[in-house]
Motif scaffolding. Sequence first.
Motif, mmCIF file in Angstrom:
data_model
loop_
_atom_site.group_PDB
_atom_site.id
_atom_site.type_symbol
_atom_site.label_atom_id
_atom_site.label_comp_id
_atom_site.label_asym_id
_atom_site.label_seq_id
_atom_site.Cartn_x
_atom_site.Cartn_y
_atom_site.Cartn_z
ATOM 1 N N ILE A 178 19.420 18.795 9.805
ATOM 2 C CA ILE A 178 18.012 18.543 10.268
ATOM 3 C C ILE A 178 18.144 16.852 10.560
ATOM 4 O O ILE A 178 18.457 16.325 9.701
ATOM 5 C CB ILE A 178 17.195 18.776 9.177
ATOM 6 C CG1 ILE A 178 17.093 20.396 8.741
ATOM 7 C CG2 ILE A 178 15.627 18.256 9.465
ATOM 8 C CD1 ILE A 178 16.796 21.329 9.780
ATOM 9 N N ALA A 179 17.596 16.597 11.788
ATOM 10 C CA ALA A 179 18.082 15.258 12.178
ATOM 11 C C ALA A 179 16.971 14.258 11.614
ATOM 12 O O ALA A 179 15.712 14.463 11.381
ATOM 13 C CB ALA A 179 18.150 15.321 13.615
ATOM 14 N N PRO A 180 17.232 12.910 11.481
ATOM 15 C CA PRO A 180 16.166 11.983 11.365
ATOM 16 C C PRO A 180 15.261 11.960 12.386
ATOM 17 O O PRO A 180 15.385 12.440 13.365
ATOM 18 C CB PRO A 180 17.027 10.676 11.086
ATOM 19 C CG PRO A 180 18.678 11.186 10.780
ATOM 20 C CD PRO A 180 18.574 12.495 11.457
ATOM 21 N N GLN A 181 14.007 11.092 12.302
ATOM 22 C CA GLN A 181 12.979 11.201 13.288
ATOM 23 C C GLN A 181 13.210 9.946 14.136
ATOM 24 O O GLN A 181 12.358 9.649 14.980
ATOM 25 C CB GLN A 181 11.805 11.271 12.741
ATOM 26 C CG GLN A 181 11.354 10.151 11.886
ATOM 27 C CD GLN A 181 9.767 10.530 11.245
ATOM 28 O OE1 GLN A 181 9.216 10.989 11.915
ATOM 29 N NE2 GLN A 181 9.406 9.359 10.229
ATOM 30 N N TRP A 182 14.100 9.044 13.924
ATOM 31 C CA TRP A 182 14.175 7.495 14.496
ATOM 32 C C TRP A 182 15.370 7.682 15.418
ATOM 33 O O TRP A 182 16.667 8.190 14.875
ATOM 34 C CB TRP A 182 14.158 6.478 13.697
ATOM 35 C CG TRP A 182 12.875 6.264 12.803
ATOM 36 C CD1 TRP A 182 12.762 6.769 11.483
ATOM 37 C CD2 TRP A 182 11.582 6.164 13.284
ATOM 38 N NE1 TRP A 182 11.420 6.569 11.026
ATOM 39 C CE2 TRP A 182 10.613 6.215 12.328
ATOM 40 C CE3 TRP A 182 11.033 5.731 14.564
ATOM 41 C CZ2 TRP A 182 9.276 6.120 12.540
ATOM 42 C CZ3 TRP A 182 9.714 5.776 14.590
ATOM 43 C CH2 TRP A 182 8.849 5.763 13.609
ATOM 44 N N GLY A 203 4.006 13.053 11.406
ATOM 45 C CA GLY A 203 2.812 13.213 10.549
ATOM 46 C C GLY A 203 2.334 14.633 10.245
ATOM 47 O O GLY A 203 2.303 15.627 11.088
ATOM 48 N N GLY A 204 1.883 15.068 8.986
ATOM 49 C CA GLY A 204 1.224 16.497 8.789
ATOM 50 C C GLY A 204 2.587 17.582 8.610
ATOM 51 O O GLY A 204 3.639 17.369 9.215
ATOM 52 N N SER A 240 12.273 13.847 3.535
ATOM 53 C CA SER A 240 10.905 14.222 3.201
ATOM 54 C C SER A 240 10.945 15.746 2.839
ATOM 55 O O SER A 240 11.972 16.266 3.047
ATOM 56 C CB SER A 240 10.079 13.955 4.488
ATOM 57 O OG SER A 240 10.661 14.849 5.616
ATOM 58 N N LEU A 241 9.812 16.042 2.325
ATOM 59 C CA LEU A 241 9.403 17.566 1.846
ATOM 60 C C LEU A 241 9.546 18.402 3.043
ATOM 61 O O LEU A 241 10.266 19.392 3.118
ATOM 62 C CB LEU A 241 8.008 17.654 1.116
ATOM 63 C CG LEU A 241 7.653 19.078 0.782
ATOM 64 C CD1 LEU A 241 8.628 19.762 -0.167
ATOM 65 C CD2 LEU A 241 6.177 19.148 0.233
#
Length: 333
Positions: free
Chosen positions: A7-11, A61-62, A88-89
């Motif tokens: 699961i990759a980071p978002q940046w 988000g969300g 993150s969760l």
Amino acid sequence: MNRSLVIAPQWIGDAVMTEPLMRRLQARGERLTVGALPWVAPVYRAMPQVAEVIEFPFAHGGLQWAGRRAMAKALRGRFDAAYVCPNSLKSALIPWWAGIPRCVGYSGESRWGLINQRLPNPPEGERPPMVAFYSALSGETGLAADRPQLQLAPGAAAAALAAQGLAAQGFYVLAPGAEFGPAKRWPAAHFAELARQLALPVLLLGSGKDAAVCAEIASTVNAHQLGHCVDLAGKTSLDEAIALIASAKAMVSNDSGLMHVAAAFGVPQVAVFGSSSPLHTPPLSDRATVLWLKNDPSYQPPLDCAPCFARDCPLGHTRCLNDIAPARVLSAL
């Protein structure tokens, strides 16, 4: 062969920093599938260790429960292990719902029941450099020497260059944007002055959010040298931008995700730092030059305020960037 989901980071910059982890996992026989958000997925397509990239159709988000449940259902039974890079969760939900038996990640954000092989999450001020932080998920040692390395798919550079009518090494790239805020951005007027002094054509790369600053730079430069500066902010895919960076003679940027892309390709570069610190997120390349007035003993008065890590200069002067002259960057380049 073990089948693993990452699961990759978002940046973008963080995604680049995970490449040594991919190299370690693939070297010990794991077949890697990366689940990534669309704006970072192209980084993983430039990692030959990754067998498959799945683009997660989620927004910032969300929790987006329904979409994550549907994705997890589609992935059920495909993987033996998962490595969750973000803290993150929500990033741990898909491996959990997919029933992946071994899930590795850092402790964080109330996900005790979702991660069954947890690493202690160091406090923010004590976190190691990002490459070592992500590589630790492999469970291996000797992480400090790891450096990200990216590799273009065959034909990627030729297609990107043909679209711009350019030859490899025949242009410079400037990346004037920085997602975090103005206190990380070298002034547009400085970028324009630098571009005017470069002997080869200049490409401005960035996202749509950088369109205004890139348009300002291009307008200033082209008023003096028509066509010398090409504004591509928001006009290329990230795959195309990566290919252009890899093919450039050199690049100048702020502390940004594209800075790390250039470093991972070994492109000669100058990285301009302001409110952030190259002690934590430097471009990891022997061909990179970092300019940061904080550690320049000849700069007076000293920048006691740096690094502040603020979006906007709390003191209102942004000396850390304004006082890095275009001539100095040109000399370093």
